[in-house]
Motif scaffolding. Sequence first.
Motif, PDB file in Angstrom:
ATOM      1  N   SER A   1      -7.351   2.316  -4.308  1.00 33.62           N
ATOM      2  CA  SER A   1      -6.799   0.988  -4.040  1.00 33.62           C
ATOM      3  C   SER A   1      -7.549  -0.101  -4.799  1.00 33.62           C
ATOM      4  O   SER A   1      -6.939  -1.048  -5.317  1.00 33.62           O
ATOM      5  CB  SER A   1      -6.807   0.705  -2.533  1.00 33.62           C
ATOM      6  OG  SER A   1      -5.833   1.515  -1.892  1.00 33.62           O
TER       7      SER A   1
ATOM      8  N   TRP B   1      -4.176   1.178   2.726  1.00 28.83           N
ATOM      9  CA  TRP B   1      -4.920   1.212   1.467  1.00 28.83           C
ATOM     10  C   TRP B   1      -5.848   2.406   1.390  1.00 28.83           C
ATOM     11  O   TRP B   1      -6.252   2.829   0.304  1.00 28.83           O
ATOM     12  CB  TRP B   1      -5.717  -0.092   1.297  1.00 28.83           C
ATOM     13  CG  TRP B   1      -4.818  -1.287   1.284  1.00 28.83           C
ATOM     14  CD1 TRP B   1      -4.683  -2.245   2.251  1.00 28.83           C
ATOM     15  CD2 TRP B   1      -3.880  -1.639   0.262  1.00 28.83           C
ATOM     16  NE1 TRP B   1      -3.721  -3.164   1.898  1.00 28.83           N
ATOM     17  CE2 TRP B   1      -3.214  -2.821   0.671  1.00 28.83           C
ATOM     18  CE3 TRP B   1      -3.533  -1.071  -0.975  1.00 28.83           C
ATOM     19  CZ2 TRP B   1      -2.228  -3.438  -0.100  1.00 28.83           C
ATOM     20  CZ3 TRP B   1      -2.558  -1.683  -1.735  1.00 28.83           C
ATOM     21  CH2 TRP B   1      -1.914  -2.850  -1.304  1.00 28.83           C
TER      22      TRP B   1
ATOM     23  N   ALA C   1       0.832  -1.216   0.000  1.00 28.65           N
ATOM     24  CA  ALA C   1       0.000   0.000   0.000  1.00 28.65           C
ATOM     25  C   ALA C   1       0.861   1.258   0.000  1.00 28.65           C
ATOM     26  O   ALA C   1       2.030   1.230   0.397  1.00 28.65           O
ATOM     27  CB  ALA C   1      -0.912  -0.013   1.226  1.00 28.65           C
TER      28      ALA C   1
END
Length: 252
Positions: free
Chosen positions: A105, A85, A69
């Motif tokens: 995301s 995320w 992430a």
Amino acid sequence: MSFAGSSVVSGVKTARKAIEFGKTHVVRPKGRHQATVVWLHGLGDNGASWSQLLETLPLPNIKWICPTAPTRPIALFGGFPSTAWFDVEDLSEDGPDDLEGLDASAAHVAYLLSTEPSDIKLAVGGFSMGAATALYSATCHSLGKYGNGNPYPANLSAVVGLSGWLPCSKTLKSKMEEMKASNSGAGSLPVLLCHGKVDDVVLYKFGEKSSQALRSCGFQDVTFKSYNTLGHYTVPEEMDEVCAWLTSKLGL
């Protein structure tokens, strides 16, 4: 991996700076490639740690893609940056939803799946915040669009969420009802949720409520597994369940 918000998540309010995703780790299938699963780590983690675990699973026909992430300021940590995320104030469905982060995301997941061969089954799974992102991807798939209205391109065959929660659950039912006229694919998408009853990070009740919310919104193939002594981590028994379920649902 970096791409501008305007190109993948167009329609976002501002031309914000590019989101920098971290390193993506890939576990190649040891047998014939039949399915690809994007697996999403939890808050503060990275793709490498999960790739090491996934490589040990007896699933030789799955290719695992484990992205990392972006590092961003997190409200839960008073603005301190962490890999995440999306931004989060509360690890549950009770907090406000960072729709822009969720869309970015979910779009990254779809992007990672976009170059897979057409005969390969596609899935997404994750742990904790990664599970939340996977479940959000499931709702985007079923609605046919992201939260910002752009079309969702990936054709998912299965979704797994461990120790997570369902983002945007408060508004999902009305959105799904709006979609019923256009034949939403929610009913046929299999979802597996697993949660420990002694999880003190993402409480068990949020996993249970998420499974109920998905069912009430038209997801007909939802499996919810609980583990009496499990906290906010994973155990071999749980991963055995994931392996058996993926083998069944992906026809491996």
